[in-house]
Design a protein around this motif. Structure first.
Motif, PDB file in Angstrom:
ATOM      1  N   GLY A 190      33.817 -26.599  22.992  1.00  0.00           N
ATOM      2  CA  GLY A 190      33.414 -25.125  22.555  1.00  0.00           C
ATOM      3  C   GLY A 190      33.293 -24.907  21.227  1.00  0.00           C
ATOM      4  O   GLY A 190      32.823 -23.910  20.953  1.00  0.00           O
ATOM      5  N   ILE A 191      33.655 -25.854  20.234  1.00  0.00           N
ATOM      6  CA  ILE A 191      33.672 -25.650  18.959  1.00  0.00           C
ATOM      7  C   ILE A 191      32.443 -25.481  18.494  1.00  0.00           C
ATOM      8  O   ILE A 191      31.763 -24.752  17.628  1.00  0.00           O
ATOM      9  N   GLY A 192      31.304 -26.331  19.076  1.00  0.00           N
ATOM     10  CA  GLY A 192      30.119 -26.227  18.714  1.00  0.00           C
ATOM     11  C   GLY A 192      29.227 -25.167  19.025  1.00  0.00           C
ATOM     12  O   GLY A 192      28.434 -24.485  18.222  1.00  0.00           O
ATOM     13  N   ILE A 193      29.558 -24.651  20.291  1.00  0.00           N
ATOM     14  CA  ILE A 193      28.879 -23.197  20.578  1.00  0.00           C
ATOM     15  C   ILE A 193      29.305 -22.308  19.932  1.00  0.00           C
ATOM     16  O   ILE A 193      28.552 -21.523  19.521  1.00  0.00           O
TER      17      ILE A 193
ATOM     18  N   LYS B 232      30.332 -22.188  16.805  1.00  0.00           N
ATOM     19  CA  LYS B 232      29.601 -22.353  15.532  1.00  0.00           C
ATOM     20  C   LYS B 232      28.184 -21.822  15.588  1.00  0.00           C
ATOM     21  O   LYS B 232      27.693 -21.326  14.854  1.00  0.00           O
ATOM     22  N   GLY B 233      27.470 -22.475  16.743  1.00  0.00           N
ATOM     23  CA  GLY B 233      26.241 -21.833  16.671  1.00  0.00           C
ATOM     24  C   GLY B 233      25.982 -20.177  16.900  1.00  0.00           C
ATOM     25  O   GLY B 233      25.201 -19.708  16.506  1.00  0.00           O
TER      26      GLY B 233
ATOM     27  N   VAL C 155      25.750 -18.229  13.878  1.00  0.00           N
ATOM     28  CA  VAL C 155      24.281 -18.127  13.439  1.00  0.00           C
ATOM     29  C   VAL C 155      23.615 -17.047  14.160  1.00  0.00           C
ATOM     30  O   VAL C 155      22.939 -16.219  13.472  1.00  0.00           O
ATOM     31  N   THR C 156      23.746 -17.135  15.362  1.00  0.00           N
ATOM     32  CA  THR C 156      22.796 -16.205  16.227  1.00  0.00           C
ATOM     33  C   THR C 156      23.658 -14.699  15.724  1.00  0.00           C
ATOM     34  O   THR C 156      22.630 -13.759  15.740  1.00  0.00           O
TER      35      THR C 156
ATOM     36  N   GLN D  93      26.107 -29.793  17.048  1.00  0.00           N
ATOM     37  CA  GLN D  93      27.288 -30.218  17.582  1.00  0.00           C
ATOM     38  C   GLN D  93      27.279 -29.400  18.960  1.00  0.00           C
ATOM     39  O   GLN D  93      28.278 -29.459  19.594  1.00  0.00           O
TER      40      GLN D  93
ATOM     41  N   GLU E 235      27.811 -28.573  22.589  1.00  0.00           N
ATOM     42  CA  GLU E 235      28.101 -29.430  23.597  1.00  0.00           C
ATOM     43  C   GLU E 235      27.057 -29.485  24.622  1.00  0.00           C
ATOM     44  O   GLU E 235      26.976 -30.429  25.331  1.00  0.00           O
TER      45      GLU E 235
END
Ligand code: SF4
Ligand code: SF4
Lengths: 165, 367
Positions: free
Chosen positions: A7-10, A12-13, A16-17, B193, B195
């Motif tokens: 879930g870290i990547g999501i 982070k993304g 941005v949104t 990154q 997922e």
């Protein structure tokens, strides 16, 4: 597929949104808000200068689409051509600009206009009278840099600040 | 009781949102697993190679715009190189720099679409695509400024470019160059990154290096399989030998690597533009070339590294005003030859993203 911490990547993304929510919009409401088109705009229509054209026919020979039709007669007394018919079928024209570049007497230009829808197919064929320059149909600076100077500058998205409000 | 499945033939396309144009695949399925595919194309055939035989050398340039319509400037470039080789035309220095700047900008614009469309296929529905389109819009604005059009630029000519850059161009490009790395970091934060993207794309559709070479794949798809082959470095055309840039490669050759490869290439293109902007000289932009070129009898092959791979134009001249034969080597068509081996054994949903990661334009396949 295995992740150390899911879930870290999501997350982070998503930052941005979410940051995009705070920015200025990039789109324009077209009929009300208008952007300036390029000074060298290659529009749908061509402008023909009756005085300068000698009827040499170079434009018709250069056109890869065969969209230009020119019929001339010889004026024996003045030793020149009279242009009887000068027609462009804008339905065939692909706006490549080769005719404007080829004209040796600077008699052919693009118009600085982009709204050129027609109701009937027949209206796409433009004759001598419709191709003249009018206050609504300004000359574009395509291939003529001196004419480009007089036109308003193009609206550029790079100059629009969208990041910070 | 054992479950028995029968092979099932499914038609994907020609009008399907994930086929990037009018492209059809006849897919044989066993349950949901792809057993075999057969690409069917020709829905966008316009006969460009044949039409080229009836047009003058200058009149073919607008046709090349319509091959790979999202990287028109590169198509112009490859064609002009072939004509210059055929007729022995020397290009002025400033025109060479303009060509490099323009074609690298076009590479960024085309790769942005490639990455955006690939993420769209992965299920990131239109959010990254529209972010990338916004940056492409900035590039297209600049192209509109120099050439007057937004899609079919028709800007390069045999022997240079059609007109000099307007004086507003370089300051505007400077602004773009300052903001672009920031946006690239933003995309990476959004996606690198993620997922879901990793789960969908990592290890999917692997193309081994040996097979990529055997199928004569080129461009980012080849380099993502770990083969260092870039025509800009290995057979430098124009003035690419003057610039300092790297050829990035990726180790695995799966869909995720192909996505990363495209992002890395955009960064390299920014480096090239940065150097070209510093070095650009002043001077003429068009060599003295007659309107109707009569090249001597012979043949020439001009090739460039376009955003999708090696784009080549093969011209045969018989000393008339039109080429005797014009053949195009489109990277999209040749990269597609590996698709069948890449998708065998994967599910239908993976077929979509493997196909998306190859990045094709149908205008170029059918010609
Ligand atoms: S712009 Fe091109 S297609 Fe149109 S009339 Fe001129 S040469 Fe022909
Ligand atoms: S090339 Fe120019 S001068 Fe000659 S016929 Fe055409 S418009 Fe007239």
């Amino acid at each position: 597929m295995k992740f150390e911490r899911y879930g870290i990547g999501i997350a982070k993304g998503l930052t941005v949104t979410i940051r995009h929510l705070l920015r200025h919009p990039t789109v324009n409401q077209y009929p009300e808000q208008r952007l300036n088109i390029s000074r060298r705009f290659r529009g749908n229509e061509l402008i023909w200068n009756r005085e300068k054209c000698t009827g040499c026919g170079t434009c018709a020979k250069t056109c890869p689409q065969g969209a230009i039709e020119i019929v001339t007669a010889t004026d024996m007394a003045e030793n020149k051509y009279i242009v009887d018919k000068y027609e462009i079928d804008t339905g065939y024209c692909i706006q490549c600009g080769l005719c404007v570049e080829a004209c040796p007497y600077e008699a052919l230009y693009f118009s600085h206009n982009f709204e050129c829808a027609r109701y009937r197919r027949g209206e796409l064929v433009q004759g001598k009278e419709e191709m003249l320059e009018t206050p609504q149909r300004k000359v574009s600076g395509y291939f003529y840099p001196d004419k480009a100077q007089k036109l308003p500058g193009q609206t550029l998205l790079v100059e629009k600040i969208t990041e910070k409000r | 009781m054992a479950v028995r499945t029968e092979p099932f033939v499914l038609n994907m396309g020609p009008v399907h949102p994930s086929t990037h144009g009018v492209f059809r695949m006849r897919v044989t399925l066993d349950g949901e697993v792809v057993v075999d595919i057969e690409p069917v194309f020709g829905y966008l055939h316009r006969g460009i190679e044949k039409l080229a035989e009836q047009r003058t050398y200058a009149g073919i340039i607008p046709l090349t715009d319509r091959l790979d319509y999202i990287s028109s400037m590169n198509n112009n470039f490859a064609y002009c190189l072939a004509v210059e080789k055929l007729a022995g035309i020397k290009v002025p220095e400033r025109a060479e720099y303009i060509r490099v700047i323009i074609s690298e900008l076009q590479r960024i614009a085309a790769l942005l679409i490639a990455v955006g469309a690939f993420l769209n296929d992965c299920g990131a529905f239109f959010t990254p695509f529209l972010y990338m389109f916004r940056e492409r819009e900035r590039i297209v604005d600049l192209f509109e400024m120099v050439s007057g059009q937004r899609l079919t630029y028709n800007y390069l000519r045999a022997g240079g470019v059609s007109q000099d850059l307007p004086e507003e161009f370089l300051p505007a490009l400077r602004k773009f160059m300052d903001m672009m790395p920031r946006f690239m970091d933003e995309y990476d934060r959004l996606l690198q990154q993620n997922e879901i993207l990793i789960a969908r794309a990592k290890g999917v559709g692997i193309l081994p290096a040996e097979q990529a070479i055997n199928c004569s794949i080129s461009g980012p798809v080849l380099r993502a399989s770990g083969v260092k082959w870039d025509i800009r470095k290995d057979d430098p055309y124009s003035i690419y030998d003057r610039f300092d840039f790297d050829v990035p490669t990726q180790p695995a050759g799966d869909c995720y690597d192909r996505y990363r490869q495209r992002v890395e290439e955009m960064r390299q293109s920014l480096r090239i533009i940065e150097q070209a902007m510093k070095q650009i000289p002043s001077g003429p932009v068009r060599a003295e070339v007659p309107h109707l070129i009569h090249p001597p009898v012979g043949e020439a092959y001009g090739r460039i590294e376009c955003p999708k791979g090696e784009l080549g134009f093969y011209l045969v001249s018989d000393n008339s005003i039109a080429p005797y034969r014009c053949h195009i080597r489109p990277p999209s068509l040749i990269n597609l030859t590996a698709l069948r081996d890449m998708v065998r054994g994967w599910k239908v949903a993976d077929l979509i993203i493997i196909f998306g990661s190859i990045d094709i334009t149908v205008g170029e396949i059918d010609r």
